[in-house]
Design a protein around this motif. Structure first.
Motif, PDB file in Angstrom:
ATOM      1  N   ARG A   1       0.828  -1.200   0.000  1.00  0.00           N
ATOM      2  CA  ARG A   1       0.000   0.000   0.000  1.00  0.00           C
ATOM      3  C   ARG A   1       0.868   1.257   0.000  1.00  0.00           C
ATOM      4  N   VAL A   2       0.297   2.357  -0.463  1.00  0.00           N
ATOM      5  CA  VAL A   2       1.035   3.611  -0.569  1.00  0.00           C
ATOM      6  C   VAL A   2       0.821   4.493   0.661  1.00  0.00           C
ATOM      7  N   LEU A   3       1.937   4.961   1.223  1.00  0.00           N
ATOM      8  CA  LEU A   3       1.934   5.967   2.278  1.00  0.00           C
ATOM      9  C   LEU A   3       2.726   7.171   1.783  1.00  0.00           C
ATOM     10  N   LEU A   4       2.133   8.353   1.840  1.00  0.00           N
ATOM     11  CA  LEU A   4       2.840   9.565   1.456  1.00  0.00           C
ATOM     12  C   LEU A   4       3.310  10.272   2.723  1.00  0.00           C
ATOM     13  N   VAL A   5       4.608  10.312   2.933  1.00  0.00           N
ATOM     14  CA  VAL A   5       5.170  11.009   4.086  1.00  0.00           C
ATOM     15  C   VAL A   5       5.347  12.469   3.683  1.00  0.00           C
ATOM     16  N   ILE A   6       4.687  13.384   4.412  1.00  0.00           N
ATOM     17  CA  ILE A   6       4.691  14.794   4.053  1.00  0.00           C
ATOM     18  C   ILE A   6       5.126  15.642   5.249  1.00  0.00           C
ATOM     19  N   SER A   7       5.379  16.910   5.018  1.00  0.00           N
ATOM     20  CA  SER A   7       5.667  17.836   6.111  1.00  0.00           C
ATOM     21  C   SER A   7       5.044  19.184   5.784  1.00  0.00           C
ATOM     22  N   GLY A   8       4.691  19.909   6.844  1.00  0.00           N
ATOM     23  CA  GLY A   8       4.123  21.237   6.664  1.00  0.00           C
ATOM     24  C   GLY A   8       2.619  21.279   6.530  1.00  0.00           C
ATOM     25  N   ALA A   9       1.921  20.191   6.835  1.00  0.00           N
ATOM     26  CA  ALA A   9       0.464  20.172   6.669  1.00  0.00           C
ATOM     27  C   ALA A   9      -0.230  20.983   7.758  1.00  0.00           C
ATOM     28  N   ASP A  10      -1.371  21.568   7.403  1.00  0.00           N
ATOM     29  CA  ASP A  10      -2.216  22.262   8.372  1.00  0.00           C
ATOM     30  C   ASP A  10      -3.492  21.463   8.627  1.00  0.00           C
ATOM     31  N   MET A  11      -3.388  20.159   8.473  1.00  0.00           N
ATOM     32  CA  MET A  11      -4.510  19.248   8.692  1.00  0.00           C
ATOM     33  C   MET A  11      -4.295  18.472   9.985  1.00  0.00           C
ATOM     34  N   ILE A  12      -5.390  18.095  10.632  1.00  0.00           N
ATOM     35  CA  ILE A  12      -5.284  17.291  11.840  1.00  0.00           C
ATOM     36  C   ILE A  12      -5.421  15.808  11.504  1.00  0.00           C
ATOM     37  N   ASP A  13      -5.317  14.974  12.510  1.00  0.00           N
ATOM     38  CA  ASP A  13      -5.411  13.532  12.307  1.00  0.00           C
ATOM     39  C   ASP A  13      -6.802  13.135  11.828  1.00  0.00           C
ATOM     40  N   ALA A  14      -6.847  12.127  10.961  1.00  0.00           N
ATOM     41  CA  ALA A  14      -8.073  11.546  10.410  1.00  0.00           C
ATOM     42  C   ALA A  14      -8.771  12.432   9.390  1.00  0.00           C
ATOM     43  N   THR A  15      -8.100  13.501   8.937  1.00  0.00           N
ATOM     44  CA  THR A  15      -8.683  14.352   7.907  1.00  0.00           C
ATOM     45  C   THR A  15      -8.881  13.566   6.613  1.00  0.00           C
ATOM     46  N   PRO A  16     -10.090  13.554   6.046  1.00  0.00           N
ATOM     47  CA  PRO A  16     -10.321  12.871   4.769  1.00  0.00           C
ATOM     48  C   PRO A  16      -9.613  13.595   3.623  1.00  0.00           C
ATOM     49  N   ILE A  17      -8.957  12.835   2.786  1.00  0.00           N
ATOM     50  CA  ILE A  17      -8.243  13.383   1.629  1.00  0.00           C
ATOM     51  C   ILE A  17      -9.095  13.167   0.378  1.00  0.00           C
ATOM     52  N   ILE A  18      -9.302  14.245  -0.381  1.00  0.00           N
ATOM     53  CA  ILE A  18     -10.161  14.193  -1.564  1.00  0.00           C
ATOM     54  C   ILE A  18      -9.360  14.059  -2.854  1.00  0.00           C
ATOM     55  N   ASP A  19      -8.197  14.725  -2.906  1.00  0.00           N
ATOM     56  CA  ASP A  19      -7.403  14.659  -4.140  1.00  0.00           C
ATOM     57  C   ASP A  19      -5.959  15.051  -3.865  1.00  0.00           C
ATOM     58  N   ILE A  20      -5.080  14.611  -4.748  1.00  0.00           N
ATOM     59  CA  ILE A  20      -3.649  14.915  -4.678  1.00  0.00           C
ATOM     60  C   ILE A  20      -3.173  15.261  -6.080  1.00  0.00           C
ATOM     61  N   LYS A  21      -2.440  16.372  -6.196  1.00  0.00           N
ATOM     62  CA  LYS A  21      -1.881  16.791  -7.485  1.00  0.00           C
ATOM     63  C   LYS A  21      -0.465  17.318  -7.257  1.00  0.00           C
ATOM     64  N   PRO A  22       0.408  17.192  -8.241  1.00  0.00           N
ATOM     65  CA  PRO A  22       1.757  17.755  -8.087  1.00  0.00           C
ATOM     66  C   PRO A  22       1.729  19.277  -8.126  1.00  0.00           C
ATOM     67  N   TYR A  23       2.592  19.884  -7.347  1.00  0.00           N
ATOM     68  CA  TYR A  23       2.760  21.342  -7.326  1.00  0.00           C
ATOM     69  C   TYR A  23       3.795  21.711  -8.384  1.00  0.00           C
ATOM     70  N   VAL A  24       3.410  22.649  -9.257  1.00  0.00           N
ATOM     71  CA  VAL A  24       4.284  23.066 -10.362  1.00  0.00           C
ATOM     72  C   VAL A  24       4.607  24.548 -10.191  1.00  0.00           C
ATOM     73  N   PRO A  25       5.835  24.897  -9.791  1.00  0.00           N
ATOM     74  CA  PRO A  25       6.188  26.284  -9.473  1.00  0.00           C
ATOM     75  C   PRO A  25       5.957  27.287 -10.599  1.00  0.00           C
ATOM     76  N   TYR A  26       6.225  26.911 -11.855  1.00  0.00           N
ATOM     77  CA  TYR A  26       6.148  27.903 -12.923  1.00  0.00           C
ATOM     78  C   TYR A  26       4.728  28.413 -13.156  1.00  0.00           C
ATOM     79  N   SER A  27       3.727  27.631 -12.761  1.00  0.00           N
ATOM     80  CA  SER A  27       2.347  28.103 -12.921  1.00  0.00           C
ATOM     81  C   SER A  27       1.645  28.332 -11.589  1.00  0.00           C
TER      82      SER A  27
END
Length: 282
Positions: free
Chosen positions: A133-159
């Motif tokens: 299974r996939v686990l995404l280890v992240i840092s800097g989130a402003d979400m609390i535990d058990a927050t439902p995730i709706i979507d994930i997209k890559p961040y593109v600096p130029y746009s």
């Protein structure tokens, strides 16, 4: 989530693709914006969205956009159940403006919005494949535990990064307060860290493969207290999570839950926030 097309009554329900697993289980203490505190957390993907093939190529991006749900908006404090509240609030009182001045909800990033959706850019530390299974280890989130995730997209600096964008009533990051810690609180913290280390060593002896399970990885994020957590705790409190109307109150003791401990702090006469106790929950 409503889709306005041929029928105004037609609804589109976005699937929940995963859940956020974090050291903060309550709203109090959570950063009000992303990337203000380097807090490590994990997005646990749910089936069938947890297949590694769905994330091929994402590790080439340093940051990701996360769309998520404010699931604690209407929690009944008496019984812990979700309460429905369909009334539209056209104006809110942002903490940044002292909690007194009203602005339009769409001119804010308030959690009390019609969609109850949040949007955050976070750092993608790494992608782990555990038990297939996939686990995404992240840092800097402003979400609390058990927050439902709706979507994930890559961040593109130029746009996605607009160099000369104007930021209205929030032109810069909030000013951080100085955070101190009493000797007693530090001793309590170190004692709990040592206790956590002992439990970790015992678990390692009893379960040699425990580190390779999804549950073990999430437990470490949510409960295992580390020496480095003292800096994270101070960073969270430095953001000043207290209600705006109590910013000058030196008599009230506030409690922030972090992992499996309750951290008590108050405002001193010198203007800093002082941690006075670190107590294990339960």
């Amino acid at each position: 989530m409503v889709c306005e097309n041929a029928s105004q009554d037609e609804e589109y329900r976005a699937p929940i693709i995963g859940y956020h697993r974090a050291p903060l289980s309550q709203k109090f203490g959570a950063p009000r914006q992303p990337n203000l505190v380097a807090l490590t957390s994990v997005i646990e993907m749910s089936s069938p969205y947890d297949t590694p093939a769905a994330f091929a190529g994402l590790d080439a991006f340093s940051h990701i956009w996360v769309t998520w749900q404010f699931h604690h908006n209407y929690i009944d404090k008496d019984n812990g159940l979700n309460k429905t509240n369909s009334s539209f609030r056209p104006q809110v009182r942002p903490p940044r403006l002292g909690g007194n001045q009203k602005i339009g909800v769409f001119a804010s990033r308030s959690m009390y919005r019609p969609s109850a959706l949040g949007l955050s850019v976070v750092k993608l530390e790494r992608i782990e494949i555990v038990e297939g299974r996939v686990l995404l280890v992240i840092s800097g989130a402003d979400m609390i535990d058990a927050t439902p995730i709706i979507d994930i997209k890559p961040y593109v600096p130029y746009s996605d990064a607009i160099a000369h964008a104007e930021s209205g009533f929030a032109p810069a990051a909030p000013v951080l307060l100085k955070v101190t810690m009493t000797e007693l609180a530090h001793k309590q913290f170190m004692s709990l860290v040592n206790e956590s280390v002992i439990h970790k060593e015992q678990d390692k002896k009893n379960h040699d493969k425990a580190k390779d399970t999804v549950a073990a990885r999430i437990y470490k994020i949510q409960n295992q207290l580390l020496r480095s957590d003292v800096d994270v705790i101070k960073s969270l409190i430095a953001q000043d999570p207290r209600p705006a109307y109590r910013r000058h109150d030196t008599k009230t003791l506030f409690v922030m839950r972090y992992k499996a401990v309750d951290v008590s702090f108050h405002l001193t006469e010198l203007g800093d926030l002082q941690i006075t106790a670190v107590i294990k929950v339960g």
